[in-house]
Design a protein around this motif. Structure first.
Motif, PDB file in Angstrom:
ATOM      1  N   LEU A   5       0.385   2.506   5.398  1.00  0.00           N
ATOM      2  CA  LEU A   5      -0.799   1.938   4.760  1.00  0.00           C
ATOM      3  C   LEU A   5      -0.595   1.748   3.272  1.00  0.00           C
ATOM      4  O   LEU A   5      -0.978   0.732   2.691  1.00  0.00           O
ATOM      5  CB  LEU A   5      -1.994   2.865   5.003  1.00  0.00           C
ATOM      6  N   LEU A   6       0.043   2.737   2.662  1.00  0.00           N
ATOM      7  CA  LEU A   6       0.244   2.729   1.217  1.00  0.00           C
ATOM      8  C   LEU A   6       1.071   1.527   0.772  1.00  0.00           C
ATOM      9  O   LEU A   6       0.919   1.021  -0.336  1.00  0.00           O
ATOM     10  CB  LEU A   6       0.957   4.029   0.830  1.00  0.00           C
ATOM     11  N   LYS A   7       1.955   1.085   1.664  1.00  0.00           N
ATOM     12  CA  LYS A   7       2.810  -0.049   1.322  1.00  0.00           C
ATOM     13  C   LYS A   7       2.077  -1.376   1.410  1.00  0.00           C
ATOM     14  O   LYS A   7       2.451  -2.334   0.758  1.00  0.00           O
ATOM     15  CB  LYS A   7       4.022  -0.089   2.263  1.00  0.00           C
ATOM     16  N   THR A   8       1.075  -1.424   2.253  1.00  0.00           N
ATOM     17  CA  THR A   8       0.463  -2.718   2.551  1.00  0.00           C
ATOM     18  C   THR A   8      -1.005  -2.845   2.154  1.00  0.00           C
ATOM     19  O   THR A   8      -1.578  -3.919   2.273  1.00  0.00           O
ATOM     20  CB  THR A   8       0.556  -3.008   4.058  1.00  0.00           C
ATOM     21  N   LYS A   9      -1.585  -1.746   1.705  1.00  0.00           N
ATOM     22  CA  LYS A   9      -2.978  -1.824   1.251  1.00  0.00           C
ATOM     23  C   LYS A   9      -3.104  -0.987  -0.021  1.00  0.00           C
ATOM     24  O   LYS A   9      -2.455   0.042  -0.155  1.00  0.00           O
ATOM     25  CB  LYS A   9      -3.941  -1.267   2.311  1.00  0.00           C
ATOM     26  N   PRO A  10      -3.955  -1.398  -0.933  1.00  0.00           N
ATOM     27  CA  PRO A  10      -4.094  -0.666  -2.193  1.00  0.00           C
ATOM     28  C   PRO A  10      -4.953   0.582  -2.011  1.00  0.00           C
ATOM     29  O   PRO A  10      -6.085   0.639  -2.488  1.00  0.00           O
ATOM     30  CB  PRO A  10      -4.779  -1.691  -3.101  1.00  0.00           C
ATOM     31  N   VAL A  11      -4.412   1.564  -1.347  1.00  0.00           N
ATOM     32  CA  VAL A  11      -5.185   2.774  -1.068  1.00  0.00           C
ATOM     33  C   VAL A  11      -4.763   3.959  -1.936  1.00  0.00           C
ATOM     34  O   VAL A  11      -5.399   4.997  -1.917  1.00  0.00           O
ATOM     35  CB  VAL A  11      -5.074   3.193   0.417  1.00  0.00           C
ATOM     36  N   GLY A  12      -3.686   3.782  -2.688  1.00  0.00           N
ATOM     37  CA  GLY A  12      -3.226   4.872  -3.535  1.00  0.00           C
ATOM     38  C   GLY A  12      -4.313   5.341  -4.496  1.00  0.00           C
ATOM     39  O   GLY A  12      -4.433   6.525  -4.799  1.00  0.00           O
ATOM     40  N   PHE A  13      -5.128   4.394  -4.926  1.00  0.00           N
ATOM     41  CA  PHE A  13      -6.196   4.682  -5.885  1.00  0.00           C
ATOM     42  C   PHE A  13      -7.232   5.652  -5.339  1.00  0.00           C
ATOM     43  O   PHE A  13      -7.893   6.354  -6.090  1.00  0.00           O
ATOM     44  CB  PHE A  13      -6.873   3.380  -6.310  1.00  0.00           C
ATOM     45  N   GLU A  14      -7.337   5.690  -4.021  1.00  0.00           N
ATOM     46  CA  GLU A  14      -8.304   6.599  -3.396  1.00  0.00           C
ATOM     47  C   GLU A  14      -7.928   8.052  -3.649  1.00  0.00           C
ATOM     48  O   GLU A  14      -8.760   8.942  -3.531  1.00  0.00           O
ATOM     49  CB  GLU A  14      -8.351   6.363  -1.883  1.00  0.00           C
ATOM     50  N   LEU A  15      -6.664   8.264  -3.927  1.00  0.00           N
ATOM     51  CA  LEU A  15      -6.175   9.633  -4.118  1.00  0.00           C
ATOM     52  C   LEU A  15      -6.114  10.017  -5.594  1.00  0.00           C
ATOM     53  O   LEU A  15      -5.769  11.150  -5.930  1.00  0.00           O
ATOM     54  CB  LEU A  15      -4.787   9.781  -3.492  1.00  0.00           C
ATOM     55  N   LEU A  16      -6.418   9.053  -6.454  1.00  0.00           N
ATOM     56  CA  LEU A  16      -6.360   9.306  -7.892  1.00  0.00           C
ATOM     57  C   LEU A  16      -7.764   9.283  -8.474  1.00  0.00           C
ATOM     58  O   LEU A  16      -8.690   8.759  -7.859  1.00  0.00           O
ATOM     59  CB  LEU A  16      -5.516   8.218  -8.568  1.00  0.00           C
TER      60      LEU A  16
ATOM     61  N   VAL B 259      11.590   5.591  -7.671  1.00  0.00           N
ATOM     62  CA  VAL B 259      11.271   4.207  -7.969  1.00  0.00           C
ATOM     63  C   VAL B 259      11.646   3.899  -9.416  1.00  0.00           C
ATOM     64  O   VAL B 259      11.457   4.724 -10.307  1.00  0.00           O
ATOM     65  CB  VAL B 259       9.763   3.968  -7.769  1.00  0.00           C
ATOM     66  N   ASP B 260      12.180   2.697  -9.624  1.00  0.00           N
ATOM     67  CA  ASP B 260      12.508   2.254 -10.978  1.00  0.00           C
ATOM     68  C   ASP B 260      11.228   1.940 -11.740  1.00  0.00           C
ATOM     69  O   ASP B 260      10.407   1.131 -11.317  1.00  0.00           O
ATOM     70  CB  ASP B 260      13.393   1.016 -10.906  1.00  0.00           C
TER      71      ASP B 260
ATOM     72  N   ASN C 155      -8.237 -15.138  -0.408  1.00  0.00           N
ATOM     73  CA  ASN C 155      -7.417 -16.334  -0.600  1.00  0.00           C
ATOM     74  C   ASN C 155      -5.989 -16.164  -0.105  1.00  0.00           C
ATOM     75  O   ASN C 155      -5.088 -16.877  -0.529  1.00  0.00           O
ATOM     76  CB  ASN C 155      -7.407 -16.728  -2.077  1.00  0.00           C
ATOM     77  N   GLY C 156      -5.782 -15.197   0.758  1.00  0.00           N
ATOM     78  CA  GLY C 156      -4.483 -15.071   1.415  1.00  0.00           C
ATOM     79  C   GLY C 156      -3.504 -14.125   0.753  1.00  0.00           C
ATOM     80  O   GLY C 156      -2.406 -13.903   1.260  1.00  0.00           O
ATOM     81  N   PHE C 157      -3.884 -13.580  -0.385  1.00  0.00           N
ATOM     82  CA  PHE C 157      -3.009 -12.615  -1.047  1.00  0.00           C
ATOM     83  C   PHE C 157      -2.889 -11.361  -0.198  1.00  0.00           C
ATOM     84  O   PHE C 157      -3.875 -10.886   0.353  1.00  0.00           O
ATOM     85  CB  PHE C 157      -3.593 -12.248  -2.412  1.00  0.00           C
ATOM     86  N   SER C 158      -1.665 -10.844  -0.073  1.00  0.00           N
ATOM     87  CA  SER C 158      -1.602  -9.539   0.553  1.00  0.00           C
ATOM     88  C   SER C 158      -0.758  -8.565  -0.245  1.00  0.00           C
ATOM     89  O   SER C 158       0.355  -8.866  -0.651  1.00  0.00           O
ATOM     90  CB  SER C 158      -1.133  -9.619   2.011  1.00  0.00           C
ATOM     91  N   PHE C 159      -1.364  -7.442  -0.492  1.00  0.00           N
ATOM     92  CA  PHE C 159      -0.755  -6.353  -1.246  1.00  0.00           C
ATOM     93  C   PHE C 159       0.542  -5.939  -0.582  1.00  0.00           C
ATOM     94  O   PHE C 159       0.602  -5.768   0.624  1.00  0.00           O
ATOM     95  CB  PHE C 159      -1.739  -5.189  -1.260  1.00  0.00           C
ATOM     96  N   ASN C 160       1.572  -5.796  -1.391  1.00  0.00           N
ATOM     97  CA  ASN C 160       2.816  -5.277  -0.836  1.00  0.00           C
ATOM     98  C   ASN C 160       3.569  -4.506  -1.890  1.00  0.00           C
ATOM     99  O   ASN C 160       3.912  -5.035  -2.938  1.00  0.00           O
ATOM    100  CB  ASN C 160       3.681  -6.414  -0.298  1.00  0.00           C
ATOM    101  N   LEU C 161       3.818  -3.261  -1.598  1.00  0.00           N
ATOM    102  CA  LEU C 161       4.559  -2.426  -2.528  1.00  0.00           C
ATOM    103  C   LEU C 161       5.578  -1.603  -1.753  1.00  0.00           C
ATOM    104  O   LEU C 161       5.510  -0.382  -1.703  1.00  0.00           O
ATOM    105  CB  LEU C 161       3.601  -1.532  -3.313  1.00  0.00           C
ATOM    106  N   ASP C 162       6.506  -2.345  -1.168  1.00  0.00           N
ATOM    107  CA  ASP C 162       7.534  -1.695  -0.376  1.00  0.00           C
ATOM    108  C   ASP C 162       8.651  -1.291  -1.319  1.00  0.00           C
ATOM    109  O   ASP C 162       9.718  -1.874  -1.335  1.00  0.00           O
ATOM    110  CB  ASP C 162       8.039  -2.669   0.693  1.00  0.00           C
ATOM    111  N   VAL C 163       8.355  -0.265  -2.083  1.00  0.00           N
ATOM    112  CA  VAL C 163       9.254   0.159  -3.153  1.00  0.00           C
ATOM    113  C   VAL C 163      10.540   0.761  -2.606  1.00  0.00           C
ATOM    114  O   VAL C 163      10.562   1.334  -1.531  1.00  0.00           O
ATOM    115  CB  VAL C 163       8.554   1.190  -4.049  1.00  0.00           C
ATOM    116  N   SER C 164      11.592   0.567  -3.353  1.00  0.00           N
ATOM    117  CA  SER C 164      12.875   1.129  -2.912  1.00  0.00           C
ATOM    118  C   SER C 164      12.997   2.563  -3.393  1.00  0.00           C
ATOM    119  O   SER C 164      13.967   2.937  -3.967  1.00  0.00           O
ATOM    120  CB  SER C 164      14.012   0.307  -3.484  1.00  0.00           C
TER     121      SER C 164
END
Lengths: 233, 233
Positions: free
Chosen positions: A146-157, A178-179, A224-233
């Motif tokens: 979920l964290l990679k594909t939806k902006p849910v990290g903020f729920e924990l901060l 992460v860099d 408008n079709g934007f999708s959150f993605n944070l598939d960090v290395s």
DNA sequence: CCAAAAGTGTTTTCTCTACACCCATGT
DNA sequence: ACATGGGTGTAGAGAAAACACTTTTGG
């Protein structure tokens, strides 16, 4: 009702995997309780309970979360249903697990204490009763996705957070390094954060700018079709 | 058991969203039945049933699938649990939905017919009983996600298939148009398909080469960190 | 010989990654 | 003045996207 009466009935429960994030120690935590009913009385357990006559599964999960923490407005997501015949040695119980993301600030810590609940780091969990460890593993896996594909990290901060804190949260939950520059570039380019005119000054002399999550902006972009993605290395 | 006896019990059911793929018409299909019990007798419905005393949820889903189609070795994946109080007007029933991917060739069509089941295109479904339409939508969504990240498309195709057929399957299920050259490049570069010395000659004069999925090869690659990804545009 | 479907490469664009130094400030 | 953590840009590699013609063969 008549038609169904030849079929068996079972106890139906929900169990809550309550995630919290320790921003200072940079650790993902889990709220555990001591089970107060046999079988397994005294063992570490997820917060759970039986579903009442007039409540849905979702409502039951929300009730259990509220009773334990005082929180009512959080992300609470159904994970998986556990239905092995012998998962609870006391009786046939079907249990659906939910996971919750809680900003530790909204929590009523008195209430938590009164309920005998304890926060434990996910990396250092005790043995849990029944199949609750499986539930935790599954929920953690769900959360990582979920964290990679939806902006849910903020729920924990907290409402206000720094980019360093956000990055550390991703590192803690996804278990990756992460860099810094690439992370900032990505998240800022999404245009879903607002920089405040205020700095966090506890952890450094220079101080780090606070940001907030622009929910309305994100919702508009999503449409408008934007999708959150944070598939960090 | 004593300890739980003050809590209520409910009927517990499973419902199966059985997906099949019509390779000729290039349509994703769903196996529906006419409900043979009140309430809702005669309505279109998913294949479902109550969970028996000595079977797990997973086993119950497998039993229902087998009874209807004769198939026992397919992908059968838990989707979501539905627990609204009034979802079934007959009684409180908690139902967990599963979705199955079936190659239409393994199906015992006699059995399907005898059970009064019918294949319907997912794009043209009748009204379903209770919340079964929600179950279908959720399962379809789950399937679309799975298809992008796991090599499960082959489960819906015959043992031998052409690249055109595989591409058409992706287009049908994900509802997108895909560039032929890019699709082939991607899937072939993964090295999980084996080209056979045989052509499919029904649909064209030239004929198209048959391929098979190299499962062992995929498993080995997976172990070394490879992850399937076909997030086609 | 022609219609119908299968098969094939290259260029361009964009995204991802790697990487190191300056800045601000409290002590 | 210095130690500490915050903040910033660019170049190179690799992946994704766009795009059109040739091949085969049954009728």
């Amino acid at each position: 009702m008549k038609n169904y009466s030849k079929y068996p009935k079972y106890y139906v429960a929900v169990d809550c995997v309550i995630f919290g994030y320790d921003i200072r120690k940079k650790l993902l935590k889990l709220l555990l309780v001591k089970r107060n009913i046999d079988p397994g009385k005294g063992s570490w357990s997820l917060a759970g309970g039986f579903v009442k006559e007039k409540e849905s599964l979702d409502d039951a999960a929300a009730r259990i979360l509220r009773k334990l923490t005082g929180i009512s407005t959080v992300l609470l997501i159904q994970s998986r249903t556990y239905g092995d015949t012998d998962r609870d040695p006391g009786a046939r119980v079907i249990s659906t697990s939910y996971y919750a993301l809680t900003g530790t600030s909204e929590i009523n810590h008195e209430l938590v204490k009164d309920n005998g609940a304890h926060w434990r780091s996910v990396e250092d969990l005790p043995k849990l009763v029944f199949d609750h460890s499986k539930m935790v593993n599954q929920a953690l896996h769900d959360l990582q996705n979920l964290l990679k594909t939806k902006p849910v990290g903020f729920e924990l901060l907290p409402e206000k957070f720094t980019l360093v804190q956000l990055q550390e949260l991703y590192e803690a939950i996804l278990q990756v390094k992460v860099d810094k520059r690439n992370f900032r570039k990505k998240i800022l380019s999404m245009d879903i954060l607002e920089k405040l005119e205020e700095k966090e000054k506890q952890t450094s002399k220079k101080g780090a700018w606070y940001y907030t999550f622009k929910k309305e902006r994100y919702d508009k972009l999503s449409m408008n079709g934007f999708s959150f993605n944070l598939d960090v290395s």
